[in-house]
Design a protein around this motif. Structure first.
Motif: not given
Length: 138
Positions: A36-63
């Protein structure tokens, strides 16, 4: 002698450029595909990075619930940003496709895994419901 001076000048110019512009840290995008996006952001931030949404498909789920389908290091350096950026492609249509809902194809590894997980959860819920049913006393 002249070649040595040119070599020293090139090294000095490179060092000056690094001091002036900074040097980017080389880091590979963490393996967050399927999360899930929320878990991915946590993993990226723990690695010292910043997550950026480059592409998104659909609108059924919360980000935060969208599934990461691809992740890659951004190919540019922002002067105002010292952290590395990881670009993410999200599937917000649903975890797997059905006759009435969009999502990842069950022919793909992500779709198969999501469908199997949903079927296991449904079976567990059914089992719990059966265990909670009580029979009347005679």
């Amino acid at each position: 002698m002249r070649l040595q001076m040119l070599g020293i000048g090139a090294v000095a110019a490179a060092a000056s450029a690094m001091v002036l512009f900074g040097s980017a840290t080389a880091a590979a995008a963490p393996d967050v595909v399927g999360q899930p996006y929320s878990d991915a952001v946590d993993a990226i931030e723990q690695g010292g990075g910043t997550a950026v949404v480059a592409a998104r498909v659909g609108d059924k789920l919360d980000q935060g619930d969208c599934v990461v389908v691809n992740a890659w290091d951004s190919s540019f350096l922002r002067i105002s940003e010292s952290r590395s950026q990881v670009s993410l492609a999200l599937n917000c249509a649903g975890e797997y496709a059905t006759a009435t809902n969009p999502g990842a194809s069950v022919a793909s590894p992500l779709g198969r895994e999501a469908k199997s997980k949903a079927e296991e959860e449904a079976a567990e819920e059914e089992q719990q419901a059966l265990e909670e049913v009580s029979t009347p006393d005679e």
